[in-house]
Design a protein around this motif. Structure first.
Motif, PDB file in Angstrom:
ATOM      1  N   ASN A  82       0.870  -1.300  -0.063  1.00 54.48           N
ATOM      2  CA  ASN A  82       0.012   0.194   0.013  1.00 54.48           C
ATOM      3  C   ASN A  82       0.918   1.298   0.006  1.00 54.48           C
ATOM      4  N   ALA A  83       1.464   1.533  -1.037  1.00 55.35           N
ATOM      5  CA  ALA A  83       2.467   2.320  -1.434  1.00 55.35           C
ATOM      6  C   ALA A  83       2.738   2.992  -2.728  1.00 55.35           C
ATOM      7  N   THR A  84       3.376   3.961  -2.977  1.00 62.43           N
ATOM      8  CA  THR A  84       3.907   4.334  -4.409  1.00 62.43           C
ATOM      9  C   THR A  84       5.200   3.820  -4.393  1.00 62.43           C
ATOM     10  N   LYS A  85       5.908   3.822  -5.520  1.00 62.55           N
ATOM     11  CA  LYS A  85       7.176   3.331  -6.058  1.00 62.55           C
ATOM     12  C   LYS A  85       8.129   4.096  -4.852  1.00 62.55           C
ATOM     13  N   ASP A  86       7.968   5.307  -4.541  1.00 62.44           N
ATOM     14  CA  ASP A  86       8.830   5.857  -3.801  1.00 62.44           C
ATOM     15  C   ASP A  86       8.963   5.611  -2.263  1.00 62.44           C
ATOM     16  N   THR A  87       7.713   5.034  -2.008  1.00 62.48           N
ATOM     17  CA  THR A  87       7.480   4.695  -0.585  1.00 62.48           C
ATOM     18  C   THR A  87       7.603   3.339  -0.106  1.00 62.48           C
ATOM     19  N   VAL A  88       7.763   2.518  -1.178  1.00 60.23           N
ATOM     20  CA  VAL A  88       7.675   1.224  -0.943  1.00 60.23           C
ATOM     21  C   VAL A  88       8.368   0.560   0.153  1.00 60.23           C
ATOM     22  N   THR A  89       9.697   0.950   0.658  1.00 64.45           N
ATOM     23  CA  THR A  89      10.508   0.379   1.489  1.00 64.45           C
ATOM     24  C   THR A  89       9.868   0.905   2.864  1.00 64.45           C
ATOM     25  N   ILE A  90       9.169   1.934   3.225  1.00 62.01           N
ATOM     26  CA  ILE A  90       8.963   2.298   4.422  1.00 62.01           C
ATOM     27  C   ILE A  90       7.412   1.963   4.417  1.00 62.01           C
ATOM     28  N   CYS A  91       6.839   1.184   3.462  1.00 66.80           N
ATOM     29  CA  CYS A  91       5.521   0.810   3.622  1.00 66.80           C
ATOM     30  C   CYS A  91       5.070  -0.245   4.852  1.00 66.80           C
ATOM     31  N   THR A  92       4.082   0.135   5.632  1.00 71.60           N
ATOM     32  CA  THR A  92       3.560  -0.715   6.631  1.00 71.60           C
ATOM     33  C   THR A  92       2.458  -1.384   6.506  1.00 71.60           C
ATOM     34  N   GLU A  93       1.917  -1.748   5.431  1.00 71.63           N
ATOM     35  CA  GLU A  93       0.619  -2.392   4.993  1.00 71.63           C
ATOM     36  C   GLU A  93       0.888  -3.149   3.632  1.00 71.63           C
ATOM     37  N   ILE A  94       0.635  -4.216   3.365  1.00 74.09           N
ATOM     38  CA  ILE A  94       0.397  -4.982   2.312  1.00 74.09           C
ATOM     39  C   ILE A  94      -0.695  -5.647   2.151  1.00 74.09           C
ATOM     40  N   GLU A  95      -1.263  -5.779   0.581  1.00 68.67           N
ATOM     41  CA  GLU A  95      -2.257  -6.718   0.454  1.00 68.67           C
ATOM     42  C   GLU A  95      -1.674  -7.947  -0.341  1.00 68.67           C
ATOM     43  N   VAL A  96      -2.133  -9.084   0.162  1.00 72.09           N
ATOM     44  CA  VAL A  96      -1.894 -10.177  -0.625  1.00 72.09           C
ATOM     45  C   VAL A  96      -2.844 -10.652  -1.790  1.00 72.09           C
ATOM     46  N   GLU A  97      -2.389 -10.434  -3.025  1.00 69.20           N
ATOM     47  CA  GLU A  97      -3.127 -10.704  -4.087  1.00 69.20           C
ATOM     48  C   GLU A  97      -3.627 -12.271  -4.443  1.00 69.20           C
ATOM     49  N   GLY A  98      -2.711 -13.080  -3.781  1.00 73.30           N
ATOM     50  CA  GLY A  98      -2.741 -14.514  -4.097  1.00 73.30           C
ATOM     51  C   GLY A  98      -1.686 -15.410  -4.557  1.00 73.30           C
ATOM     52  N   VAL A  99      -1.653 -16.573  -5.010  1.00 69.63           N
ATOM     53  CA  VAL A  99      -0.712 -17.226  -5.268  1.00 69.63           C
ATOM     54  C   VAL A  99      -0.881 -17.656  -6.750  1.00 69.63           C
TER      55      VAL A  99
END
Length: 112
Positions: A82-99
């Motif tokens: 849940n970030a932009t390309k610039d903030t990926v490393t400091i992102c604290t939330e992710i969404e699992v899309e699947g496998v």
């Protein structure tokens, strides 16, 4: 890190590893569980990326940043921070899309 899911089906599989095992098998499920434990333990997505486990790599062709994590030779855990390309490393939330079987530019979803 906070983990959300793309939809209810994905959430059911990732919160019931018995269900996931019936779909993907024991070994694949074990590896996914290990990656999920590392994601939960990481404070930021950059912490997870720096471990290098599963060779996380950015996927191209998507509006938002999306990453694949190797589970087996062709099976990938697909994550969207849940970030932009610039903030990926400091992102604290992710969404699992699947496998997915992300092989040769084609996507064959096992869990989506």
């Amino acid at each position: 890190m906070k983990i959300t899911y793309a939809n209810k089906r994905v959430e059911k599989c990732f919160t019931d590893y018995g269900r996931m095992q019936r779909l993907l098998g024991l070994e694949t499920t074990k590896k996914i569980k290990i990656h999920m434990n590392h994601l939960e333990a990481a404070e930021h997505f950059g912490d997870f990326l720096s471990l290098g486990l599963g060779h996380p790599e950015p996927l191209t062709g998507y509006e938002h940043p999306r990453y694949s994590v190797h589970v087996t030779k062709n099976t990938r855990l697909i994550l969207e921070p849940n970030a932009t390309k610039d903030t990926v490393t400091i992102c604290t939330e992710i969404e699992v899309e699947g496998v997915s079987d992300y092989h040769g530019g084609k996507e064959n979803w096992y869990i989506s």
